[in-house]
Write an enzyme that holds these catalytic residues in place. Structure first.
Site, short mmCIF file in Angstrom:
data_model
loop_
_atom_site.label_atom_id
_atom_site.label_comp_id
_atom_site.label_asym_id
_atom_site.label_seq_id
_atom_site.Cartn_x
_atom_site.Cartn_y
_atom_site.Cartn_z
N HIS A 95 0.87 -1.18 0.00
CA HIS A 95 0.00 0.00 0.00
C HIS A 95 0.90 1.23 0.00
O HIS A 95 2.14 1.11 -0.03
CB HIS A 95 -0.95 -0.03 1.21
CG HIS A 95 -0.24 -0.27 2.51
ND1 HIS A 95 0.63 0.64 3.07
CD2 HIS A 95 -0.25 -1.34 3.34
CE1 HIS A 95 1.10 0.17 4.19
NE2 HIS A 95 0.60 -1.05 4.39
N GLY B 145 1.94 3.13 2.22
CA GLY B 145 2.97 3.14 3.26
C GLY B 145 4.24 2.48 2.75
O GLY B 145 5.34 3.04 2.84
N HIS B 146 4.08 1.27 2.17
CA HIS B 146 5.25 0.59 1.60
C HIS B 146 5.85 1.41 0.46
O HIS B 146 7.07 1.52 0.33
CB HIS B 146 4.86 -0.77 1.00
CG HIS B 146 4.29 -1.74 1.98
ND1 HIS B 146 2.98 -2.17 1.95
CD2 HIS B 146 4.86 -2.39 3.04
CE1 HIS B 146 2.76 -3.04 2.91
NE2 HIS B 146 3.89 -3.20 3.59
N GLN C 10 6.68 -15.35 12.41
CA GLN C 10 6.32 -14.19 13.23
C GLN C 10 4.83 -14.18 13.57
O GLN C 10 4.34 -13.25 14.20
CB GLN C 10 6.76 -12.88 12.57
CG GLN C 10 5.97 -12.45 11.33
CD GLN C 10 6.57 -11.21 10.69
OE1 GLN C 10 7.64 -11.27 10.09
NE2 GLN C 10 5.90 -10.09 10.81
N ASP D 296 4.95 0.69 12.74
CA ASP D 296 5.49 -0.39 13.57
C ASP D 296 6.66 0.17 14.39
O ASP D 296 7.82 -0.20 14.19
CB ASP D 296 5.96 -1.53 12.66
CG ASP D 296 4.80 -2.12 11.88
OD1 ASP D 296 3.97 -2.79 12.49
OD2 ASP D 296 4.73 -1.90 10.66
N SER E 193 -2.43 -0.04 6.37
CA SER E 193 -1.98 -1.36 6.81
C SER E 193 -2.54 -2.38 5.83
O SER E 193 -3.68 -2.23 5.34
CB SER E 193 -2.54 -1.65 8.21
OG SER E 193 -2.46 -3.03 8.49
O1 PAF Z 1 6.71 -5.03 8.93
C1 PAF Z 1 6.57 -6.09 8.27
O2 PAF Z 1 5.87 -6.13 7.26
C2 PAF Z 1 7.29 -7.35 8.73
O3 PAF Z 1 7.31 -7.45 10.11
C3 PAF Z 1 8.70 -7.49 8.15
C4 PAF Z 1 9.62 -6.40 8.65
C5 PAF Z 1 8.64 -7.45 6.63
C6 PAF Z 1 9.30 -8.83 8.57
O4 PAF Z 1 8.57 -9.89 8.09
#
Ligand code: PAF
Length: 277
Positions: free
Chosen positions: A25, A27-28, A52, A141, A176
């Site tokens: 999105h 943000g990225h 994770q 984050d 997000s």
């Molecule tokens: O922020 C995220 O999308 C994830 O935690 C990351 C840093 C890509 C690690 O999987």
């Protein structure tokens, strides 16, 4: 991946890495654009990292859209995308992880006890594959960003961590990948996160310096949203996330809220210096 990166580095090219789990999105894209401005090459990694996610979390329903992700990443200035499989990333009997023992005990670490171990482990592996000079992370984050800085500091990893501001929808909801899971009603309610942060910020600007009071102000706003269920609201030290009795140094007001199974986070930093007090 590593051979390609090492060759670029040997040719004197700088490399920026933007680690993502896909479902890109704005943000990225803001991270990719920043990397493209500052580095010769930008590698976007797209990997939904199973380790994770906790046992009852949203690994299987996490949004996936690789086709559109590649187009968006390249459109924003990425020069390569690294999209490894789970088998490429993890041996079936892998048993070594990166564990941080202080910052990861707070906030999201309380409700997601193995989350940051998974994040740090995968990011270190992604750094080993992409060999970047810089890596870009979003401040939504915030705790993850602190942990990245701690990991590169404590393990002498030669990567500069760049943290960039939260990007928001026009109504203020932090972008997000998980927002796309919200129903219409939940999407309307989700604006309570930003409203709660704004109300607490306003109280802070008016002189309120008691963290518990600011948490309470945020809580009362979120509790009015019918579909919201609070995971945590915490006003703590912005550097080490420890408890604060009074805001006499920068504080982080962070929150995590469920909308049924969708868990959203947001935060703001409250700086007494900025207020001239
Ligand atoms: O922020 C995220 O999308 C994830 O935690 C990351 C840093 C890509 C690690 O999987």
């Amino acid at each position: 991946m590593r051979e390609w990166s090492q060759k670029l580095r040997a040719d004197g090219r700088s490399i920026g890495c933007v680690p993502t789990m896909g479902a890109l999105h704005e943000g990225h894209l803001s991270l990719i654009r920043a990397s493209a401005r500052e580095c010769d090459e930008t590698i976007v990694t797209i990997f939904i990292n199973p380790i994770q996610f906790g046992p009852n979390e949203d690994l299987t329903t996490y949004p996936r859209d690789e086709g559109s992700d590649l187009e968006l990443a390249m459109g924003a200035g990425a020069t390569a995308a690294y999209c490894p499989s789970v088998e490429t990333m993890y041996q079936s009997d892998s048993s070594v992880y990166v564990v941080e023992e202080k910052l990861s005990k707070y906030l999201c670490g309380l409700s997601r006890p193995t989350h940051f171990r998974g994040v740090l482990t995968v990011v270190l592996k992604l750094f080993n594959a992409t060999v970047p000079d810089r890596a870009y992370f979003g401040l939504k984050d915030y705790q993850q960003m602190l942990l990245m800085n701690r990991m590169v500091r404590d393990l002498d990893i030669p990567v500069e961590i760049i943290a960039l501001p939260v990007i928001r929808e026009p109504d203020g909801l932090a972008m997000s990948s998980r927002n796309r899971h919200l129903t219409k009603e939940q999407r309307k309610d989700a604006i309570c996160l930003k409203n709660a942060l704004d109300a607490a910020t306003e109280a802070f600007q008016n002189g309120e310096r008691t963290p518990r009071e600011l948490e309470w102000i945020a809580r009362t706003i979120i509790e009015q949203a019918g579909s919201a269920r609070i995971d945590y609201i915490s006003c703590c030290d912005a550097e080490d996330l420890s408890t604060l009795a009074k805001i006499d140094r920068p504080a982080l007001l962070a929150l995590a809220v469920y909308f049924r199974d969708t868990r959203l986070i947001d935060n703001t930093v409250l700086s007494p210096e900025k207020e001239g007090q």
